[in-house]
Write an enzyme that holds these catalytic residues in place. Structure first.
Site, PDB file in Angstrom:
ATOM      1  N   THR A  71     -49.931 -16.311  43.026  1.00  0.00           N
ATOM      2  CA  THR A  71     -51.279 -16.685  42.612  1.00  0.00           C
ATOM      3  C   THR A  71     -51.228 -17.842  41.615  1.00  0.00           C
ATOM      4  OG1 THR A  71     -51.987 -14.399  42.880  1.00  0.00           O
ATOM      5  CG2 THR A  71     -53.421 -15.840  41.607  1.00  0.00           C
ATOM      6  N   HIS A  72     -51.856 -18.948  41.949  1.00  0.00           N
ATOM      7  CA  HIS A  72     -51.949 -20.077  41.028  1.00  0.00           C
ATOM      8  C   HIS A  72     -53.038 -19.810  39.993  1.00  0.00           C
ATOM      9  CE1 HIS A  72     -49.771 -23.329  43.561  1.00  0.00           C
ATOM     10  NE2 HIS A  72     -49.350 -22.115  43.900  1.00  0.00           N
ATOM     11  N   ALA A  73     -52.985 -20.561  38.911  1.00  0.00           N
ATOM     12  CA  ALA A  73     -53.967 -20.392  37.841  1.00  0.00           C
ATOM     13  C   ALA A  73     -55.372 -20.663  38.366  1.00  0.00           C
ATOM     14  CB  ALA A  73     -53.639 -21.339  36.697  1.00  0.00           C
TER      15      ALA A  73
END
Length: 212
Positions: A83-85
């Site tokens: 999961t990216h920011a």
């Protein structure tokens, strides 16, 4: 009838395509119950590296799988490291490329998007090439269809399929499900399980309740 030894790595006559998973796991962030197995003709023993993806120690999320689960070939767990920011304007992971980009990073934009541990109950059947996304809980007795992408929790004794996976139906009525969860046969001593396989595999709830 003592049953198979849960500490056996290759329980099907030593064939490498099927492993009791707990015996091939080395990471402390993956916990697997007795008799849960994974089947794959291509290096089943390397499950934690090939099938548990983006699972980084610095994040600390856990994958917990209960007892007596059956995981078909290609089952994958996507962990929180994928999961990216999401808390800022850009999802691009500037910091991982260094050269000054790692400085001044506000990690709250990353941690705010984390979804916690992934938990699979007991006696769960996960079909071929199903994908379980971060933070999902799958209840005991559930069935996940082949090629499903599970993005949200699946209640106990429900069948979920599709992309994104949807609950198609309950395997039993609510009262029966409640009773099965209370009985929790997977927590019985192995000798009791071995004596009562017919009741566990059958559909006579009274026989299961009266097992000795």
């Amino acid at each position: 009838m003592p049953g198979p030894n849960p500490t056996t790595r290759l329980p099907l006559n030593g064939e490498p395509h099927t492993v009791f998973l707990k015996n091939v796991i080395s990471r402390s962030t993956i916990k697997v119950g007795d008799f849960t197995y994974y089947n794959d003709d291509d290096n089943a023993s390397d499950f934690e590296n090939r099938n548990v993806l983006y699972h980084f120690d610095f994040i600390g999320d856990e994958l917990v799988i209960g007892k007596f689960c059956a995981l078909a070939t290609g089952t994958q767990f996507i962990m929180n490291g994928a999961t990216h920011a999401l808390g800022g304007f850009s999802t691009y992971p500037f910091n991982i490329f260094g050269h000054g980009w790692e400085e001044g990073v506000d990690f709250s934009t990353f941690t705010s998007s984390q979804k916690g541990d992934t938990v699979v109950g007991n006696d769960v059947w996960i079909g071929r090439r199903a994908t379980i996304m971060p933070g999902v809980s799958i209840g005991s007795g559930a069935i996940i269809g082949a090629y499903a992408v599970v993005t949200k929790d699946v209640p106990p004794y429900c069948i979920a399929a599709g992309n994104p996976a949807q609950v198609m139906k309950k395997r039993f009525c609510d009262k029966t499900i409640e009773q099965l969860l209370e009985i929790a046969w997977w927590d019985w001593p192995i000798d009791k399980i071995s004596r009562n396989l017919a009741a566990i595999r059958g559909a006579d709830l009274a026989a299961l309740e009266n097992a000795v």
